[in-house]
Every structure is written in structure tokens, then in C-alpha cells.
Design an enzyme around this catalytic site. Structure first.
Site, short mmCIF file in Angstrom:
data_model
loop_
_atom_site.label_atom_id
_atom_site.label_comp_id
_atom_site.label_asym_id
_atom_site.label_seq_id
_atom_site.Cartn_x
_atom_site.Cartn_y
_atom_site.Cartn_z
N TYR A 52 0.72 -1.23 -0.06
CA TYR A 52 0.32 -0.04 -0.04
C TYR A 52 0.88 1.10 -0.09
O TYR A 52 1.69 1.34 0.96
CB TYR A 52 -1.15 0.04 1.51
CG TYR A 52 -2.03 -1.07 1.63
CD1 TYR A 52 -2.01 -2.07 -0.04
CD2 TYR A 52 -2.24 -1.17 2.27
CE1 TYR A 52 -3.08 -2.99 0.20
CE2 TYR A 52 -3.54 -2.86 2.66
CZ TYR A 52 -4.03 -3.07 1.26
OH TYR A 52 -5.26 -4.20 1.27
N HIS A 110 0.44 -11.52 0.86
CA HIS A 110 -0.71 -11.06 0.76
C HIS A 110 -1.26 -12.04 -1.08
O HIS A 110 -2.75 -11.88 -1.25
CB HIS A 110 0.29 -9.61 -0.66
CG HIS A 110 -0.95 -8.47 -0.62
ND1 HIS A 110 -0.24 -7.62 0.11
CD2 HIS A 110 -2.35 -8.09 -0.58
CE1 HIS A 110 -1.44 -6.31 -0.35
NE2 HIS A 110 -2.71 -7.17 -0.53
#
Length: 276
Positions: A52, A110
Site C-alpha cells: 500500500y 498478500h
């Protein structure tokens, strides 16, 4: 705040997502204030990732939780390109530095990449022994991925699978949700109110919201939380995070669920795992 169990720990059913947070210097103060207000409201699980904003989200979260670490459960994620055994450990150290903490409560892969899940699990296990993480899990894993993971030595230590889940994307109800429930893996729902506003424009969610004096977003969150999952919506303002928190008190009845099912039918067969 209602809770569910992740391993042997209680976590709030409603946490805070941070995708696209930390990217704008002009928004940092408002984003920090929003996260801190969410913590006050019991949304003490904060979900972030090294991906992010290339670490900017983690840095923002670190600023928001300063002085509040004992009240917060931190989740971050390792990119698949970093998910070799040693790479997972290096990535975790970098995340801890950006967050300004000594340990993560939960560390996730992830999504799957070129490294075997066995390599990543070995990294997670070393981090557990070092006290740098308290638990680990995965993200974007379907049933076949989970079965492969559980065949790896130590793979049954997985405590969470974070996946896309909302009325538009409910394929996991057919097989993944029951599989995880049967193997002691908590499902964490990302994008529970969708992205881009299309889901919230649904007449069904608007009608359900009006009936209860709630917003379409609150109706979507309440729909998601009818399952034993943890949802991690992002909020863009204090008013927004307060709206999210209030969704925990919204209980949908059979008529509401039938209205949503009419527009977004429950899955009758296996579907491929949706990802964003």
C-alpha cells in the site's frame, strides 16, 4: 464492539482498512484522525500492507497508533515477490520499522507468487520464534490453495485467510467459507462495501438501508457480518468511520436478506476466487 476468535485471541468483527491511505501529504492529518477515531469506537484491528503506497500506508498507521499500541491489533502483508523464507523475514523487519513497533499481531502473504508456500511458511515460523509476529495467515487463497498450504509442514498454523467478500462477490460462501470454518481459519473480508460506488448504488441495499434508517454501506456491512468474519472497510473521514462502526448494531431480518439475495444470488456452484 462484537468480536470473533482468531486462534486463541478475540478480535473485533469490524476493523479498519488502509488501502490508498498515506498517499497524499495533504490528507495525512485527516487520515490519522480518522484511524484514531476508529480505535476509540472499538475498531482496533488495523489492516495494512507493504504494497500500500510502497510503505506509505504503514508509515501513516505507525503515526496514528503512536501511544496506542497496546489498544491495537496490527495486520500487515508481505508481497509475493518478497515471500521467500529470508525475503519474508526482511520484509517483516521493514514493515516493523515503518510502523514503529516491535511485533505484528498478524502477518499475511498478500497473494501467491513464484515462491512456494513452504518457503513462506518457514519464514513465518522463524518470525514467530523471534517474537516479531504473533500469528500468520494468507490472503486471496482459494480452497485448493488452502489444501496445499495445509499439506506443507507447519501450514496448519494459518489463522486467517483475507479475501474479497461483499454482496457482489460471494462465491466463497459455496466452499471456501465452510472449508475455513472447518479448519479453524478465520475469514477476513476486504472491500466489504465494494469499490467505486457501484455496489452502494444497488436499489436493494438502498431499500434495506431506508427500512432501518441506515445507509447502503451500513446495509452492506451488516450483510457481511451476518457471517462469522472480520470486515475491514476503509473510511475517508471521521464521519465515515463513525458510520461504519454503527453498522455493527444493524441486524438484518429474513426479508432484508431475501431482498439482497434477489439482486445478488447466493452461489449454487463452485466459482473462481474473485480478487481486486
Amino acid at each position: 464492539m462484537k468480536t470473533v476468535m482468531v486462534g486463541d485471541r478475540e478480535v473485533p468483527v469490524l476493523g479498519q482498512g488502509t488501502w490508498n491511505m498515506g498517499d497524499s501529504a495533504g490528507q495525512r492529518a485527516a487520515e490519522v484522525a480518522t484511524l484514531r477515531r476508529g480505535i476509540e469506537l472499538g475498531m482496533t484491528l488495523i489492516d495494512t500492507a507493504e504494497m500500500y503506497g510502497s510503505g506509505r500506508s504503514e508509515s501513516l498507521v505507525g503515526k496514528a497508533i503512536k501511544g496506542l499500541r497496546d489498544q491495537v491489533q496490527l495486520v500487515s502483508k508481505v508481497l509475493p515477490s518478497n515471500a521467500s523464507t529470508k525475503g519474508t523475514m526482511r520484509a517483516c523487519d521493514a514493515s516493523l520499522k515503518r510502523l514503529g513497533v516491535e511485533a505484528l499481531d498478524l502477518y499475511l502473504l498478500h497473494w501467491r507468487g513464484r515462491f512456494s508456500v513452504g518457503e513462506t511458511v518457514a519464514g513465518f515460523e522463524r518470525l514467530l520464534k523471534q517474537g516479531k509476529i504473533k500469528a500468520w495467515g494468507v490472503s486471496n487463497f482459494d480452497v485448493d490453495d488452502m489444501e496445499e498450504l495445509f499439506r506443507v509442514p507447519g501450514g496448519d498454523g494459518c489463522q486467517v485467510n483475507q479475501v474479497l467478500y461483499n454482496p457482489e462477490h460471494r462465491g466463497i460462501e459455496f466452499d471456501l467459507l465452510p472449508w475455513c470454518a472447518g479448519h479453524g481459519v478465520t475469514v477476513m473480508a476486504y472491500s466489504p462495501v465494494g469499490q467505486g460506488g457501484r455496489l452502494l448504488a444497488s436499489p436493494a441495499l438502498k431499500a434495506v438501508g431506508r427500512k432501518h434508517g441506515a445507509s447502503p454501506a451500513q446495509a452492506a456491512l451488516a450483510w457481511c457480518l451476518r457471517q462469522p468474519v472480520v470486515a475491514t472497510p476503509k473510511a475517508s473521514s471521521i464521519a465515515h468511520v463513525e458510520e461504519n462502526a454503527a453498522a455493527v448494531e444493524l441486524n438484518l431480518d429474513d426479508e432484508d436478506l431475501a431482498e439482497i439475495d434477489r439482486v445478488f444470488p447466493d452461489p449454487k456452484r463452485k466459482q473462481g476466487l474473485d480478487m481486486l
